[in-house]
Design a protein around this motif. Structure first.
Motif: not given
Length: 339
Positions: A112, A114, A116, A174, A176, A179
């Motif tokens: 996971n 930040n 990705g 973001s 991520n 998110d």
């Protein structure tokens, strides 16, 4: 439940368990996607498709895999054997490792991180190396021309994909992937960003060398393109990588535009199904459209392919990126970054 398994297995074994939990279903999905493709194409062409090996042809992928496994791997006498054998492995491995950052549910992800989105974009950009290696190492002009075609095609459409992803990121604030999914709880991005959704999906077809953008495999001119000299399992790895990339691009489409693991409405009975089931259903829907397009549209000419990428998608995605930024700032909808 996840914390219970994590405590029982230990950190190292838990990571291995999560990896197997993704890789094993993915390989099964790749195998049976080949059967699904043949069944869907058969239904659209009013024929039966595989129906002999096993009930309803369900054992056909296993038979195909066994056949390719038993075939001899032939290395051309003028080929570079190391690069020749490494190329299909690079293509397949890159298609697998990209799944490390794909969230299947809230918190259900191997890594996971930040960034990705950047990880996925980097892995998909590296995919062209396997094809270039295959074309060069084969010592065949047909294979080399097919590899050059594929490289130019993939690089061309990655530019448009990049602008589409930036449009989504501006709405989220973001990098991520989790998110990005959670930002769509009220409204999936496929609705306000519908033109970019269409551009992304068509670019995904070109990125995975799927019809009508399967120019590198044009049998009429290039007798199957970059993989013309391959046989046996080396030949199979290219197609396993192609189908794994199809599933990956469908997963990215689901995460960026269709709400990932979120149900269509956050009310019963939609919330009764768990998140991974909704995610799998959205991936299956995108894959069906992949197959539907193959059965419907004829192959592009190469000049049409490049014109669409550089003269239509690139300026349009850049224009829509500017429009998205303007609307977000004008209405005060731009997300505020932490820190």
């Amino acid at each position: 439940m996840a914390e219970l398994w994590h405590g029982y297995l230990g950190p190292g074994a838990w990571i291995v368990f999560k990896i197997l939990l993704i890789v094993v279903p993915l390989l099964l999905g790749v195998a049976y996607l080949t059967l699904a493709e043949r069944k869907v194409l058969a239904a659209m062409q009013l024929r039966k498709g595989p129906n002999v090996v096993g009930p309803f042809g369900l054992l056909q992928p296993l038979a195909d895999g066994l056949k390719l496994l038993l075939k001899e791997t032939i290395i051309p006498s003028g080929a570079n054997p190391v690069v020749f054998l490494a190329a299909p492995m690079v293509t397949f491995i890159l298609a697998i490792v990209a799944w490390a950052v794909i969230p299947f549910d809230y918190g259900l992800v191997v890594a996971n991180i930040n960034v990705g989105v950047l990880y996925l974009f980097a892995i998909s950009s590296l995919g062209v190396y396997g094809i270039i290696m295959a074309g060069w190492a084969s010592n065949s002009k047909y294979a080399f021309l097919g590899a050059l075609r594929s490289a130019a095609q993939m690089v061309s459409y990655e530019v448009s994909i990049g602008f589409v992803i930036i449009s989504v990121l501006m709405c989220v604030g973001s990098l991520n992937l989790g998110d990005i999914v959670l930002a769509q709880r009220g409204l999936w991005f496929a609705i306000p960003l519908f033109p970019m959704f269409v551009v992304f999906f068509i670019s995904a077809l070109a990125e995975t060398n799927r019809a009508p953008f399967d120019l590198p495999e044009a049998e009429a001119e290039l007798v199957a393109g970059y993989n013309v000299e391959y046989s046996g399992m080396t030949f199979a790895l290219f197609f396993l990588g192609e189908y794994a990339n199809m599933i990956l691009m469908s997963a990215m489409t689901s995460i960026l535009f269709l709400g990932g693991w979120l149900p269509p409405l956050l009310i019963a009975p939609f919330t009764w199904l768990p998140g991974p089931v909704w995610f799998a259903l959205k991936i299956a829907l995108c894959l069906f459209v992949f197959l539907w397009v193959r059965a419907t549209f004829p192959r592009y000419r190469y000049d049409q392919l490049m014109r669409l990428g550089w003269k239509v998608f690139l300026p349009f995605s850049l224009f829509w990126l500017v429009v998205t930024a303007g609307v977000l700032v004008a209405f005060g909808w731009a997300p505020r970054l932490a820190g």
